[in-house]
Design a protein around this motif. Structure first.
Motif, short mmCIF file in Angstrom:
data_model
loop_
_atom_site.label_atom_id
_atom_site.label_comp_id
_atom_site.label_asym_id
_atom_site.label_seq_id
_atom_site.Cartn_x
_atom_site.Cartn_y
_atom_site.Cartn_z
N LEU A 37 24.67 48.85 38.89
CA LEU A 37 26.20 48.07 38.63
C LEU A 37 26.00 46.83 39.30
N TRP A 38 25.48 46.33 40.46
CA TRP A 38 25.42 44.89 40.78
C TRP A 38 24.34 44.28 40.36
N THR A 39 23.32 44.86 40.00
CA THR A 39 22.33 44.27 39.29
C THR A 39 22.79 43.79 37.74
N ARG A 40 23.16 44.56 36.92
CA ARG A 40 23.92 43.95 35.66
C ARG A 40 25.16 43.10 36.06
N ALA A 41 25.89 43.20 37.28
CA ALA A 41 27.01 42.16 37.34
C ALA A 41 26.22 40.57 37.64
N ARG A 42 25.08 40.80 38.38
CA ARG A 42 24.49 39.49 38.72
C ARG A 42 23.94 38.94 37.36
N ARG A 43 23.28 39.55 36.54
CA ARG A 43 22.89 39.25 35.34
C ARG A 43 24.09 38.66 34.59
N HIS A 44 25.33 39.28 34.63
CA HIS A 44 26.38 38.70 33.78
C HIS A 44 26.77 37.16 34.46
N MET A 45 26.71 37.13 35.73
CA MET A 45 27.31 36.18 36.41
C MET A 45 26.37 34.81 36.50
N GLU A 46 25.14 35.06 36.42
CA GLU A 46 24.13 33.74 36.57
C GLU A 46 23.99 32.95 35.25
N GLY A 47 24.03 31.67 35.46
CA GLY A 47 23.80 30.83 34.58
C GLY A 47 24.95 29.85 34.24
#
Length: 474
Positions: free
Chosen positions: A261-271
């Protein structure tokens, strides 16, 4: 009513079946029969089914007349006897009626099972085709997706879509000076109403970009810290041989639900992020996974409900929380699964389509009701994380909560608040206001004064100074 009894010679034409009989000789003859059924052919050429019973230690076999549509009590009447020796040599054969019934059941089960596979296959083909189209022409596909999203909030005409304003990360520093320089360079009249309206919307977008950038930075830091926590918790119970093997450790962490869950959240937020102001009469704000790292907000929401940056921060924090918690992905997965079940149940319609319309309406209502329950839970969890992000970004959460009170009063005045129903996708706004007001007692900027607030203040103070210097130079 009497039924014709088979004669002794007819026994030779008995088609014998031994269902549920565990003991069969290798030669294929019945060895120990307690109870089974036989089919006999009467003088009129019709087949009749009979229940036969061999009593223990008996040389007689007992059978009754045809069983179809007869009560159980009838099984004890109208018995005749046949020599067991006449049947002992009868070859076991499959009942043609039972054989046809078996294949019909198999065919029906195969028919029902193919429906979800067909649905998933069509979904997979469409998904792959979408990826191929996007990879071939990403700009064109992105433009189509943007048009679809804008149309969903009432921005349909080409004139409205051309009026959409987009700010990239950091653009707020020079946004106003760039706008004024553009009008000065093209000798546009700065005293007419058009200029005033455009300038008002640019100021509106600038506020969204300033608040949005602070909320995004706080959210990125929060997601990183939560990911470190869940990884540390996940590795506590792992055996030493897994911890020493990098490949096995990575595989174990991938299977952990919270880590995923938090890996996907970080992928969504980065950039880098973008902030989109939509001219629309529909008050709304949202974040879409289809077009990642964009915050969409309508002019109607800004004009009707937002009076301070604190209120804007809570709204944006709520929408980003949906993205962090993966609500959009889970909602899409639910919709896909439930629609597959709908199609499967519709294929079971025994009326061959006569009741399909009513059944479709019933299933759609069930789907909306169940989806509304999940949606309300998602909104509550997004409110909880949203006010936390708002506090971490140093905004006044007690003042920010008033935006939901305004929404509640607006619904009352417009007649939209008719009481909660099972199909409501959001909790009642007055309930949300009371909950957030209670949360603001613990989730406030004082709680983060020494941590995230201090860091953000220094960062944005430096950014504001550089932005003002750039505007003065222009």
């Amino acid at each position: 009513m009497m039924f014709p009894q088979p004669t002794i010679p007819l026994v030779k034409r008995i088609k014998f079946k031994c269902p549920q009989i565990p003991i069969l000789e290798r030669s294929g003859y019945c060895a120990a029969i307690r109870s089974t059924s036989i089919t006999t052919q009467g003088a009129n050429g019709k087949f009749h089914r009979h229940l036969i019973t061999i009593p223990k230690n008996s040389d007689k076999i007992w059978y009754n007349n045809p069983l179809k549509s007869r009560p159980k009590a009838w099984l004890t009447s109208s018995f005749s006897s046949i020599s067991q020796k006449s049947i002992a040599g009868t070859k076991i054969q499959n009942d043609p009626i039972t054989q046809r019934l078996k294949w019909r059941i198999i065919a029906r089960v195969a028919y029902y099972l193919r429906v979800p596979f067909l649905v998933l296959s069509v979904y997979g083909i469409g998904y792959q085709q979408g990826i191929m189209d996007y990879s071939r022409e990403p700009k064109k596909m992105e433009s189509k997706l943007m048009s679809t999203i804008l149309a969903g909030v009432g921005c349909v005409t080409s004139e409205d879509q051309e009026s959409v304003l987009v700010a990239y990360e950091g653009d707020w520093k020079t946004m106003l000076s760039t706008f004024r320089a553009h009008h000065h360079r093209h000798h546009l009249d700065q005293s007419n109403e058009t200029y005033a309206e455009e300038y008002r919307r640019v100021v509106m977008l600038r506020n969204v970009a300033i608040v949005g950038e602070k909320i995004v930075k706080v959210a990125q830091a929060y997601v990183k810290s939560r990911l470190k926590e869940v990884v540390r918790e996940a590795t506590v119970d792992l055996p030493p041989e897994v911890l020493d093997d990098e490949r096995r450790l990575y595989e174990a962490l991938e299977e952990h639900e919270d880590v995923d869950l938090w890996t996907r959240a970080r992928r969504h937020m980065e950039g880098p992020w973008r902030y989109v102001l939509i001219p629309s009469s529909m008050p709304n704000a949202f974040v879409s996974e289809v077009l990642p790292r964009r915050i969409f907000i309508t002019t109607s929401l800004m004009e009707t409900f937002i009076e301070s940056q604190d209120e804007l921060a809570l709204v944006l924090g709520h929408e980003i929380s949906h993205l962090i918690l993966g609500h959009s992905s889970s909602q899409n997965a639910f919709e896909t699964s439930f629609r597959t079940i709908e199609i499967l149940l519709l294929s079971l319609d025994p009326t061959e389509g006569l009741l399909s319309l009513a059944f479709m309406s019933f299933l759609a209502s069930v789907r909306h009701a169940i989806g509304a329950v999940y949606s309300r839970d998602n909104e509550r969890s997004a409110d909880e994380l949203g006010i936390k992000l708002c506090a971490m970004a140093c905004y006044d959460t007690q003042v920010a909560s008033k935006v939901f009170y305004k929404m509640h009063m607006h619904n009352l005045e417009s007649g939209k608040d008719i009481g909660p129903t099972i199909f409501d996708s959001h909790p009642p706004t007055d309930e949300r206001y009371r909950t957030l007001l209670e949360e603001s007692r613990t989730q406030n900027r004082e709680a983060y004064e020494a941590t995230s607030c201090a860091t953000l203040k220094s960062l944005f103070w430096d950014a504001m100074k550089s932005g003002n210097e750039n505007e003065n130079d222009m």
